[in-house]
Write an enzyme that holds these catalytic residues in place. Structure first.
Site, PDB file in Angstrom:
ATOM      1  N   HIS A 213     -47.527   0.943 -33.867  1.00 25.32           N
ATOM      2  CA  HIS A 213     -48.965   0.910 -34.112  1.00 25.32           C
ATOM      3  C   HIS A 213     -49.719   1.988 -33.345  1.00 25.32           C
ATOM      4  O   HIS A 213     -50.890   2.226 -33.603  1.00 25.32           O
ATOM      5  CB  HIS A 213     -49.511  -0.496 -33.818  1.00 25.32           C
ATOM      6  CG  HIS A 213     -49.192  -1.464 -34.917  1.00 25.32           C
ATOM      7  ND1 HIS A 213     -50.076  -2.395 -35.389  1.00 25.32           N
ATOM      8  CD2 HIS A 213     -48.078  -1.611 -35.666  1.00 25.32           C
ATOM      9  CE1 HIS A 213     -49.515  -3.089 -36.370  1.00 25.32           C
ATOM     10  NE2 HIS A 213     -48.301  -2.637 -36.540  1.00 25.32           N
ATOM     11  N   SER A 217     -47.234   4.202 -39.304  1.00 28.53           N
ATOM     12  CA  SER A 217     -45.991   4.438 -40.015  1.00 28.53           C
ATOM     13  C   SER A 217     -45.867   5.901 -40.412  1.00 28.53           C
ATOM     14  O   SER A 217     -46.858   6.556 -40.726  1.00 28.53           O
ATOM     15  CB  SER A 217     -45.935   3.578 -41.280  1.00 28.53           C
ATOM     16  OG  SER A 217     -45.900   2.221 -40.951  1.00 28.53           O
ATOM     17  N   LYS A 241     -47.197  -6.590 -50.595  1.00 29.29           N
ATOM     18  CA  LYS A 241     -45.976  -5.842 -50.938  1.00 29.29           C
ATOM     19  C   LYS A 241     -44.790  -6.379 -50.132  1.00 29.29           C
ATOM     20  O   LYS A 241     -43.682  -6.525 -50.665  1.00 29.29           O
ATOM     21  CB  LYS A 241     -46.200  -4.351 -50.658  1.00 29.29           C
ATOM     22  CG  LYS A 241     -45.175  -3.473 -51.351  1.00 29.29           C
ATOM     23  CD  LYS A 241     -45.479  -2.001 -51.149  1.00 29.29           C
ATOM     24  CE  LYS A 241     -44.402  -1.145 -51.787  1.00 29.29           C
ATOM     25  NZ  LYS A 241     -44.620   0.285 -51.573  1.00 29.29           N
ATOM     26  N   ASP A 242     -45.029  -6.688 -48.844  1.00 29.16           N
ATOM     27  CA  ASP A 242     -43.954  -7.252 -48.019  1.00 29.16           C
ATOM     28  C   ASP A 242     -43.555  -8.637 -48.514  1.00 29.16           C
ATOM     29  O   ASP A 242     -42.374  -8.989 -48.510  1.00 29.16           O
ATOM     30  CB  ASP A 242     -44.391  -7.335 -46.552  1.00 29.16           C
ATOM     31  CG  ASP A 242     -44.318  -5.983 -45.856  1.00 29.16           C
ATOM     32  OD1 ASP A 242     -43.749  -5.045 -46.462  1.00 29.16           O
ATOM     33  OD2 ASP A 242     -44.819  -5.852 -44.727  1.00 29.16           O
ATOM     34  N   GLU A 285     -16.080  -8.339 -38.147  1.00 27.72           N
ATOM     35  CA  GLU A 285     -16.960  -8.554 -39.282  1.00 27.72           C
ATOM     36  C   GLU A 285     -17.285  -7.214 -39.931  1.00 27.72           C
ATOM     37  O   GLU A 285     -17.236  -6.166 -39.285  1.00 27.72           O
ATOM     38  CB  GLU A 285     -18.254  -9.226 -38.800  1.00 27.72           C
ATOM     39  CG  GLU A 285     -18.043 -10.665 -38.379  1.00 27.72           C
ATOM     40  CD  GLU A 285     -17.960 -11.612 -39.563  1.00 27.72           C
ATOM     41  OE1 GLU A 285     -16.859 -11.755 -40.119  1.00 27.72           O
ATOM     42  OE2 GLU A 285     -18.982 -12.195 -39.934  1.00 27.72           O
TER      43      GLU A 285
END
Lengths: 409, 267
Positions: A213, A217, A241-242, A285
């Site tokens: 922040h 972005s 959108k998220d 894994e």
């Protein structure tokens, strides 16, 4: 930045003492987000969402789990059979780990492709690499807890790696084990740390967000915000959108949990741990396979261990290895190619890690390892010097205009 | 001294890492050359009822499989995660479960004199194991421990086909392949020399519902039963999955439409 006016008296009372509402307003409504983010920018919030799923499901599991070598396996099976919806919580947690890595790997490669690690976001990137390391430690220790054959032998092989360190190696291994072999004290401390580390991750995630922040972005064009029209308020544009991204994720996640919950696991881990019987083929894994391939590619044990850790360590210095001022691979024709070769290389290493180390697989993992390090240590620094970038657009709002603008970002 | 010790240990560990796969392959090859079957016996069911999105157990077959387990397999193999009450999920009535449980004895709580006496099993009891411990089980079986069958269909590479593979894998060894005394040639067992004699014979159990107890039938029934024991919540899980995925698809489509509405003016 304007402080919003609040009318509700309770909100006002709290706001006067703890300015949490203006902070939320600032982060949600005013926080300017580039308007051109594509769906690859969904994976950050998605990773945070999965972290919450993992912590919540993990807390519930720990209420029914017994961290003792004689009871651990049976207590997991009891969760699967006799605890109400225990099977659901356990499969959520087990597959959640795999999905966490899928999401975080996509998130990392997004950062690599669009140059999100470059100034002024170097610390943001480094905090992210720290989260990755913490995730790996957490996932490794979590995999030990069901105390199946792969749990036990995976723990044995991985902790033994530290014995390769000269002089102190053996002491470190004894210290990690809490004894002279992987046993009850090992299981107890792994359980304790497996419970602790996710909260450390959550703490670093908060730092990661704070750093994000600060400068906002990055975006697919990799150019800075130049005018107000370049951005949108985070809410409602990116919240919805998220949310849509979370919907897609949950659909896939639930389908795997309900229809193929053991697909990404290893059958051997449904055999209780037996120190006297070594599985013919010990594999970690899937999300560790590329690193496992790097470990085994080096014929020397200490060298292998160092190479494996170096594969992560190199990411810490990436912002200073790639000196190109252009962030996005869209405007770096050669980097674009190298990026996809790196993706293919990591997938190749993943396959090598799953195969027994013999014949062609040894050579392929050695070539893959060599290329992995060459990409970061040789090709990227050279590219910064010799690559001719494509002209950058003027701004996010006018992506087509480019012409003879200067290259500097 | 200490350094050499740690070095040799490090090398041994590294060697173990690098050689574990190779050694396994070498062992396979040693038995493989002459002993590799010319052709695998075809026997497995191409599709089990419990596979797929709408998968479910064949309850009648699974109950028959329980009869096979308790009359044949239970002589050597434990089933520690299975309790008699679990049969209710396959549709057995309470009386049937009480009846079959009462056929077995389990140790009771110590009485007032501190003596542990056997009592008839109750539905809540786990199925009693044939041997008091693993050492005793191995000793009674020529040194080879018969594995617990609770998770056998989840813990082997062939997954749900493992039991039908092994039970259908007995055949005459290829020419030149020596199988040691007390071992049996099995095309599906790694190394081919298998410690278990072919356990199923025609009519080994008598089914209550009149189904002819052929070896193939018993194998299928046993697979249904052991798959149920390995994953008793499979039906609940898949039914929930169908509903939740259906709901999530609709929710996601709606979220997408809202997203498009919100972003309408931006593009």
């Amino acid at each position: 930045m304007s402080t919003p006016e609040f009318n509700n008296p309770i909100v006002k009372w709290i706001e006067y003492r703890l300015p949490i509402f203006s902070m939320m307003h600032h982060e949600m409504h005013e926080y300017p987000t580039p308007k051109n983010l594509n769906y690859f920018w969904n994976f950050g919030s998605l990773a945070g969402f999965v972290l919450v799923i993992m912590i919540v499901s993990g807390i519930v599991l720990s209420m029914n789990y017994t961290a003792h070598v004689d009871y651990a396996f049976a207590s997991v099976e009891r969760i699967m059979r006799d605890v109400n919806f225990g099977w659901l919580v356990r499969y959520i947690h087990m597959n959640g780990a795999s999905f966490f890595f899928i999401i975080v790997y996509i998130h990392i490669f997004r950062g690599l492709y669009y140059g999100s690690y470059k100034a002024p976001r170097e610390l943001l990137w480094i905090l992210g690499v720290i989260i990755l390391l913490l995730m790996m430690a957490t996932a490794f220790m979590g995999y030990v807890l069901p105390w199946g054959q792969m749990s036990f032998w995976g723990a044995t092989v991985i902790t033994n790696l530290f014995s390769a360190l000269p002089l102190v190696g053996e002491h470190i291994v004894t210290w990690l084990w809490g004894g002279f072999t992987v046993d009850n004290p090992t299981l107890n401390r792994f359980f304790s740390l497996h419970y602790l580390l996710p909260f450390v991750i959550a703490g670093v995630v908060i730092l990661h967000l704070a750093a994000l922040h600060q400068h906002g972005s990055n975006n697919p064009l990799g150019i800075d915000i130049k005018q107000k029209g370049d951005t949108l308020p985070f809410h409602p544009y990116y919240t919805i959108k998220d949310l849509f991204g979370i919907g897609v994720f949950l659909t896939i996640f639930v389908a795997v949990i309900c229809f193929a919950p053991n697909y990404m696991g290893h059958p051997d881990n449904y055999i209780p741990a037996n120190p006297l019987v070594t599985p013919t083929h010990i594999v970690p894994e899937w999300y560790f396979l590329p690193f496992y391939a790097i470990l085994r590619a080096i014929p020397d044990k200490l060298g292998g261990v160092l190479a494996m850790f170096a594969a992560i360590a190199v990411l810490f210095v990436l912002p200073w290895l790639d000196r190109s001022p252009i962030r996005s691979a869209k405007f770096r024709p050669i980097y674009f190619v190298l990026f996809w070769v790196l993706v293919a290389d990591c997938i190749l290493l993943g396959f090598c890690g799953a195969k027994p180390p013999e014949g062609i697989w040894v050579i392929l993992s050695q070539l893959g390892t060599a290329y992995y390090f060459a990409h970061f240590l040789v090709l990227l620094p050279l590219l910064s010097l010799y690559e001719r970038p494509i002209n950058l657009p003027l701004s996010i709002s006018s992506p087509k205009a480019s012409a003879s603008e200067p290259q500097a970002v | 001294m200490r350094i050499t010790k740690s070095l040799s240990r490090a090398m041994a560990a590294a060697g173990f890492l690098l050689a574990s796969g190779t050694a396994a392959m070498a062992a396979g090859d040693a038995g493989g050359g002459v002993c590799a079957p010319k052709s695998m016996p075809a026997h497995t069911e191409p599709h089990w009822s419990f596979q797929g999105v709408f998968g479910h157990y064949d309850h009648d077959a699974a109950l028959r499989g329980f009869e096979v387990y308790r009359n044949v397999c239970a002589a050597c193999h434990s089933l520690k995660l299975f309790a008699f009450r679990n049969l209710a999920e396959l549709g057995a009535t309470e009386d049937e479960i009480k009846g079959v449980a009462a056929l077995y004895e389990v140790p009771d709580q110590p009485d007032d004199e501190g003596e542990v006496k056997p009592r008839p099993a109750r539905p809540a009891d786990r199925f009693p194991s044939p041997f008091p411990n693993e050492k005793a089980a191995a000793a009674a079986n020529g040194g080879a421990l018969p594995p617990d069958l609770s998770l056998i269909l989840k813990s082997r590479a062939a997954l749900e086909n493992h039991v039908s593979n092994i039970l259908g894998g007995y055949m005459a060894p290829p020419a030149g392949c020596d199988i040691p005394e007390g071992k049996f040639y099995n095309a599906y067992f790694p190394g081919y020399a298998f410690g278990m004699a072919p356990p199923l014979t025609e009519g080994a159990v008598e089914y209550n519902d009149g189904t002819p107890a052929t070896v193939a039938q018993m194998t299928k029934d046993l697979t249904q039963f052991l798959a149920f024991v390995a994953e008793p919540t499979l039906e609940e899980r898949k039914q929930m999955g169908v509903k939740v995925v259906f709901f999530l698809i609709i929710l996601t489509v709606l979220l997408f439409l809202v997203k498009r509405q919100v972003w309408r003016k931006v593009h």
